[in-house]
Every structure is written in C-alpha cells, then in structure tokens.
Design a protein around this motif. Sequence first.
Motif, PDB file in Angstrom:
ATOM      1  N   PHE A 132       0.786  -1.230   0.000  1.00 16.29           N
ATOM      2  CA  PHE A 132       0.000   0.000   0.000  1.00 16.29           C
ATOM      3  C   PHE A 132       0.818   1.280   0.000  1.00 16.29           C
ATOM      4  CE2 PHE A 132      -3.927  -1.870  -0.102  1.00 16.29           C
ATOM      5  CZ  PHE A 132      -4.204  -2.706   0.964  1.00 16.29           C
ATOM      6  N   VAL A 133       1.493   1.584   1.115  1.00 14.38           N
ATOM      7  CA  VAL A 133       2.168   2.874   1.247  1.00 14.38           C
ATOM      8  C   VAL A 133       3.638   2.659   1.593  1.00 14.38           C
ATOM      9  CG1 VAL A 133       2.269   5.040   2.534  1.00 14.38           C
ATOM     10  CG2 VAL A 133       0.060   4.010   2.008  1.00 14.38           C
ATOM     11  N   MET A 134       4.504   3.382   0.903  1.00 12.23           N
ATOM     12  CA  MET A 134       5.943   3.311   1.182  1.00 12.23           C
ATOM     13  C   MET A 134       6.533   4.706   1.139  1.00 12.23           C
ATOM     14  SD  MET A 134       7.303  -0.032  -0.923  1.00 12.23           S
ATOM     15  CE  MET A 134       6.991  -1.681  -0.312  1.00 12.23           C
ATOM     16  N   GLU A 135       7.722   4.826   1.699  1.00 16.60           N
ATOM     17  CA  GLU A 135       8.453   6.080   1.587  1.00 16.60           C
ATOM     18  C   GLU A 135       8.977   6.224   0.158  1.00 16.60           C
ATOM     19  OE1 GLU A 135       8.736   8.420   3.950  1.00 16.60           O
ATOM     20  OE2 GLU A 135       7.436   7.174   5.211  1.00 16.60           O
ATOM     21  N   LYS A 136       9.275   7.433  -0.236  1.00 17.95           N
ATOM     22  CA  LYS A 136       9.799   7.685  -1.571  1.00 17.95           C
ATOM     23  C   LYS A 136      11.103   6.910  -1.785  1.00 17.95           C
ATOM     24  CE  LYS A 136      10.933  11.406  -4.812  1.00 17.95           C
ATOM     25  NZ  LYS A 136      11.030  12.867  -5.009  1.00 17.95           N
ATOM     26  N   GLY A 137      11.190   6.196  -2.900  1.00 22.89           N
ATOM     27  CA  GLY A 137      12.400   5.456  -3.234  1.00 22.89           C
ATOM     28  C   GLY A 137      12.525   4.105  -2.559  1.00 22.89           C
ATOM     29  N   ALA A 138      11.497   3.667  -1.808  1.00 19.28           N
ATOM     30  CA  ALA A 138      11.602   2.413  -1.070  1.00 19.28           C
ATOM     31  C   ALA A 138      11.754   1.199  -1.981  1.00 19.28           C
ATOM     32  CB  ALA A 138      10.380   2.236  -0.177  1.00 19.28           C
ATOM     33  N   LEU A 139      11.302   1.319  -3.233  1.00 19.36           N
ATOM     34  CA  LEU A 139      11.406   0.191  -4.165  1.00 19.36           C
ATOM     35  C   LEU A 139      12.580   0.325  -5.134  1.00 19.36           C
ATOM     36  CD1 LEU A 139       7.647  -0.380  -5.115  1.00 19.36           C
ATOM     37  CD2 LEU A 139       9.083  -1.868  -3.705  1.00 19.36           C
ATOM     38  N   ASP A 140      13.380   1.362  -4.968  1.00 23.70           N
ATOM     39  CA  ASP A 140      14.453   1.620  -5.944  1.00 23.70           C
ATOM     40  C   ASP A 140      15.436   0.459  -6.062  1.00 23.70           C
ATOM     41  OD1 ASP A 140      13.326   4.027  -6.460  1.00 23.70           O
ATOM     42  OD2 ASP A 140      14.862   5.255  -5.481  1.00 23.70           O
ATOM     43  N   TYR A 193       3.770   7.265  -0.350  1.00 22.38           N
ATOM     44  CA  TYR A 193       3.490   7.005  -1.762  1.00 22.38           C
ATOM     45  C   TYR A 193       2.750   5.681  -1.890  1.00 22.38           C
ATOM     46  CZ  TYR A 193       6.638  10.822  -2.889  1.00 22.38           C
ATOM     47  OH  TYR A 193       7.220  12.073  -2.983  1.00 22.38           O
ATOM     48  N   GLU A 194       1.606   5.747  -2.564  1.00 19.03           N
ATOM     49  CA  GLU A 194       0.871   4.515  -2.812  1.00 19.03           C
ATOM     50  C   GLU A 194       1.658   3.631  -3.769  1.00 19.03           C
ATOM     51  OE1 GLU A 194      -3.811   4.804  -2.276  1.00 19.03           O
ATOM     52  OE2 GLU A 194      -3.126   5.848  -4.050  1.00 19.03           O
ATOM     53  N   VAL A 195       1.497   2.335  -3.598  1.00 16.49           N
ATOM     54  CA  VAL A 195       2.156   1.375  -4.469  1.00 16.49           C
ATOM     55  C   VAL A 195       1.075   0.595  -5.214  1.00 16.49           C
ATOM     56  CG1 VAL A 195       3.636  -0.656  -4.567  1.00 16.49           C
ATOM     57  CG2 VAL A 195       4.147   1.191  -2.956  1.00 16.49           C
ATOM     58  N   GLU A 196       1.158   0.567  -6.522  1.00 13.92           N
ATOM     59  CA  GLU A 196       0.181  -0.178  -7.316  1.00 13.92           C
ATOM     60  C   GLU A 196       0.541  -1.657  -7.318  1.00 13.92           C
ATOM     61  OE1 GLU A 196      -1.073   1.416 -11.171  1.00 13.92           O
ATOM     62  OE2 GLU A 196       0.282   3.092 -10.777  1.00 13.92           O
ATOM     63  N   TYR A 197      -0.428  -2.482  -7.007  1.00  9.08           N
ATOM     64  CA  TYR A 197      -0.252  -3.930  -7.059  1.00  9.08           C
ATOM     65  C   TYR A 197      -0.616  -4.388  -8.467  1.00  9.08           C
ATOM     66  CZ  TYR A 197      -1.445  -8.861  -6.373  1.00  9.08           C
ATOM     67  OH  TYR A 197      -1.536 -10.225  -6.472  1.00  9.08           O
ATOM     68  N   LEU A 198       0.313  -5.095  -9.127  1.00 12.63           N
ATOM     69  CA  LEU A 198       0.105  -5.508 -10.509  1.00 12.63           C
ATOM     70  C   LEU A 198      -0.181  -6.994 -10.662  1.00 12.63           C
ATOM     71  CD1 LEU A 198       3.056  -3.525 -12.133  1.00 12.63           C
ATOM     72  CD2 LEU A 198       0.706  -2.756 -11.765  1.00 12.63           C
ATOM     73  N   GLY A 199       0.351  -7.810  -9.742  1.00 20.07           N
ATOM     74  CA  GLY A 199       0.147  -9.243  -9.883  1.00 20.07           C
ATOM     75  C   GLY A 199       1.142 -10.041  -9.064  1.00 20.07           C
TER      76      GLY A 199
END
Length: 335
Positions: A132-140, A193-199
């Motif tokens: 759902f929600v992460m800090e900016k750059g958490a998935l970098d 930042y919301e995170v889109e779930y794709l699959g």
Amino acid sequence: MHKFTISLLLASLISLSSYADELRLQDNAPTRYTVVKGDTLWDISGRFLKDPWKWPQIWRMNKAEIKNPHWIYPGDVVVLDRSGAHPRLSLIKSASGHTVKLSPRIRGTAIDDTGIPPIPASAINAFISQPFVMEKGALDKAPRVLSAEEDRMELGAGDHAYATNDNTNTTNWKILRPGKALIDPDSKEVLGYEVEYLGEARTVVPGDPQRVLITAASQEIEANDRLKSADENYSFRYVPHAPSQPVNGKVISAYGGLAEAGQYATVVINKGARDGMEEGDVLAVYRNGGKADGITLPDSRSGLIMVYRVFDKVSYALVMQTTRPVNLLDFVRNP
C-alpha cells in the motif's frame, strides 16, 4: 453528611446513565445466539448492540484483549446476561460446554483460521498482503522486471519474463509499481506514496537474472516494474472498537482511484500510527454541510469505517456502513 450522600447518589445515577448511553442493546437482542460459519465479530455484535464497535465493552475486554483478541468459533453460543447492573456477554464453547465469562477463549491467529474474523475476510483479502504505502524510493533497490522472454512490451498471466534478483532465495513475488503521492489536504505534507499492485510471479529458473512466470495479473506488467517477496503474512487479530483518543481527519484516497466509495470499499485516511491510530479503530464519516443562503449547514454523518491496516502517517479502512457514498475529503471523527 446528607449533602455528601445526595452528591454520591447523583454521581452514581449520572455514571449509570452515561453507561446506558454508551452501551445500547438492540430492541430485539437475542438471549442466545449460535455462531455460524460466515459470521463476523461486527455481525454478531450488531445482533446485540446498536453500536457494533462497542463489542469490547459488553465483553469487558481490556486494551490488550482488543489488540490480541480471543476467537469465537462456529457452533459456539453467545449468551446475553441481563441479570447484573449492566448487560454482559458470555460464551458457551461448542466442544466442552464451558462458559467463559469475560471473553472467548484464545485460539487461532491468521485470516484463514476457522475462527470468526472481525470483518468479512472476502472484502479485503485482495488488499491485505499489499504494501500500500511506502516512503519515496523504497522500491528503488528491489528486483525489477527486465523484459519478456519474447521481447514483448507488456506482460500478463501465463507469460515468462526475466528479472533481476536480490539474493534472498525468494521464489514467490508480488509485482509492484510506485504510485502517486498521498498529500495531506490541510498541511500539504507528503504522507507517503501509494504502491500499485500488478500481480504475482514465481521463480522458475534461479539466477541473476532469474526467469519468472507471471502467475496472476490485475493489469499489464512492464519492464522496470518491481518485485517484492510475497511470503509475508498479514495477521487479522483485532476487535472493532472506538479510538482511545480524539480523531479528526479526512479521507484522502479510495482504493482503485475512485472518487467515492460504497460498503466494503477501502479508503485511506490522513491519520496513522503517529496519531495513535490502531487496527480495529471505528470512525464515523461526515460530509461537509456547506452553505445555503449564506448560512453554514451542519456536517451530516454518512457512514462508518473501520481501520484494518496502519502505517506511520496514513491508515487503510473498510467502509462498514453507509447511507450514501463516502467521498474524498469527507471528515472522519470518533463515532
């Protein structure tokens, strides 16, 4: 002494009146109710109480029990006791017939346990394991999709792709995409930042790059979409209850980008753990009354939501009851 006695009596009457106002039984509340599969704590509470979120009060639960509740199971019998000064519930277990006076016995932990969940699992099963929600750059630095095996631009369920790896021996993945910023409508602070779930994806050939099979897709998947372990479990252990502190917030987003939300839709509010929010907190939703002929109209209550996932600055909640759709920027307050 006489004045003291009168004062004490008045204080007692006020206290009893306050309790009665707080804990209102349904007019047709049953004396006994046998729990069936498919029931929720909210449903069962609503059979006895006009305000279902006051379930902990009629069970005399303490704060620890609200956060880490005991479970009720199908076949158990909930008994309403009106013999004392205040009504209370007890539980007759289906197996032993033993009556538990304060709260149901502890059993089970997960959402797929056979115990009765607090709210319909089906209503949020698709959402609870998503970050759902992460800090900016958490998935970098998370593993990313490189390309399709056939050099296609977009991928779906059943397709194979190559992706980088993070050397954690993870083989089951959620596929994610960084989404929009959640901004507080009043302070303009970025709350996350919301995170889109794709699959979902599964590693079929380990390595770096690894080869993955996309096992499920809610929308098209592209190069640079990110992978995160899908092995995390989300516990569903809490009881609906009123917040322990005053809450004055707003709805800032609805799951799926909708402008309004109906029953069992997920909404995001601009209050989180730093504001004292907890899973199970029930809030009333109000629509701004606006003005008519220069006169400010009162806000009108449109429904109830229950928080089911809490982040530092925001919380996700399920719309439990509504007389009209919940809109963005509606107010949320103590029920």
